[in-house]
Write an enzyme that holds these catalytic residues in place. Sequence first.
Site, short mmCIF file in Angstrom:
data_model
loop_
_atom_site.label_atom_id
_atom_site.label_comp_id
_atom_site.label_asym_id
_atom_site.label_seq_id
_atom_site.Cartn_x
_atom_site.Cartn_y
_atom_site.Cartn_z
N GLU A 1 0.78 -1.26 -0.06
CA GLU A 1 0.13 0.02 0.20
C GLU A 1 0.74 1.08 0.04
O GLU A 1 0.50 2.25 -0.74
CB GLU A 1 -0.88 0.07 1.26
N ILE B 1 1.66 -5.47 -11.61
CA ILE B 1 1.83 -4.16 -12.31
C ILE B 1 3.34 -3.83 -12.32
O ILE B 1 3.72 -3.33 -13.38
CB ILE B 1 0.98 -3.18 -11.77
#
Length: 423
Positions: free
Chosen positions: A62, A339
Site C-alpha cells: 500500500e 503491475i
Amino acid sequence: MRAIYSFAWHLALPLVLGRLWWRGRKEPGYREHVAERLGFYPSPVSQARIPTLWVHAVSVGETRAAEPLIEALLHAYPEHRILLTHMTPTGRATGRALFARHAPRVVQSYLPYDIGWMVQRFISHFAPRLCVLMETEVWPNLVAQCAKQRVPVALVNARLSERSLARGQKLSALITEAAKGMSCVAAQTEADAMRLKQLGANNVHVTGSIKFDVTPPEDVLRKGAQLRRQIGARPVLLCASTREGEEMPILDAMRNAQMGNALVLIVPRHPQRFDEVAREISARGFTLQRRSQMGDTPLEAGTQVLLGDSMGEMFAYYAACDIAFIGGSLLPLGGQNLIEACAVGKPVLIGPHTFNFSVVSEDAIAAGAALRIADSEEMLRQALRLLEDGDARAAMGERAQAFAQHHRGATARTLALLQPLVA
C-alpha cells in the site's frame, strides 16, 4: 454494535500487545514506537497549526502504491504536509525510503489501534484536514472519530473481493456504518465499485489502479542493471513476493526440472522469513547465495538460487530478471501486484489464486502480458520455455509494458475527487 466491537478491542489489547512483542523477536521494528500505536506522542502540543493531509498505507504494498498520489498531493498543496501512517515496520521503512527527500513535509507515524479514545488522541494531536485510506483499510472507530471531528474520509485505490464482501456482510451492522461514513470512494474497477456499494458505500467512482502510475525509480533501475551485470549472461527466473508455503513446492519442482544454467531468484514478501527460506533452500541441496552478501562482486559460479534478502529493491529485481512469477498466487492467498513487473517490460506468470487482484490479473492475461499456471511444476515449465524462446519472451515483455502504460491516469482522477474535500 460498535460499542461491542470497542469492548472486544479492549479485552484483546493485552494479547495484541503480547503478539506485537513476540513478533519483535524476528523483526525488532515491532518493538519500536509502541506508544504511537496507543495514541501517545512525545510532544503533548497539538500540531493543528500545520495543515495536514493524512494518508494511511498499512504495509509495503500500500505504501508503494500510495507514492504517485502522495507526490501529486505534495505538488498540488505546497503549503500542506503529508502524515503517512502504517501498521507494519516494513511499511514504515518503505515510506521512509520513498519520501526521505521530502522531509520534513512527509512525516510518519503508526496508526493507533481502532479504539475510540486512541484514535481521538491521534486526530487531536495531528489535526488532519483529510483522511485518505489506501485500498482496503476501513476501521469503524476511525471513521466514527473522523466524522465526530469533521475530518472527511476517502477510500482510494479501493478494492473488495467477493470473499471480503461476504465477510463484511456478516458484520453489516458494524461495517455498513463505516462504509456510509466515508465521504467518497475511488474504486479500482467496476466490480470493486459494485461490491463497495453493496457494502453500503456512497459516492463511489471508478478511477483505476494508482499502481499503474508508479514510476520505476532511476536509481533502483541502475541497481537492477548492476545486479544483472553481476549475474552475467545466465537466464533469470524471479519468484517475487513469495509467501509461506510457496517456496517449498517451487524448490521441489526445481529438483525434477531440467534447469540448465538458469538462475532462480527468490524474494520472500516478508523479511522475517529470509533466514527460514535460506534454510529451506540449503536443506534441499541447492547452492545458495544471498543478495545481502554479494556487495559489488560477481555471482559465485555454481549458484543455483539467489535469495533476495534486501528491502526496497523489488524494482531492481524486476529489472534484473528475464521472467517474473508473482507470489501469493500458488496458495489461496489472493496474489500480489503484477503491475510493477509489467511496468519494466517483463513477462509475468501467476498462479491460480489471484482473487485480491482478479480484474487486473485477467486483463493482463487477455492482453498477452501474463500467463496463468496451475502449480509450481507448470510455472517452471512455462518459465523454461520462455527462457529458451527469446522472441516469444520479448514479445510478451513488450505487451506487458504496453498494458501498464495503457492503464495509467488513476492518480489524476483520484486527485480530482479529493480536491473538494481538502479544507
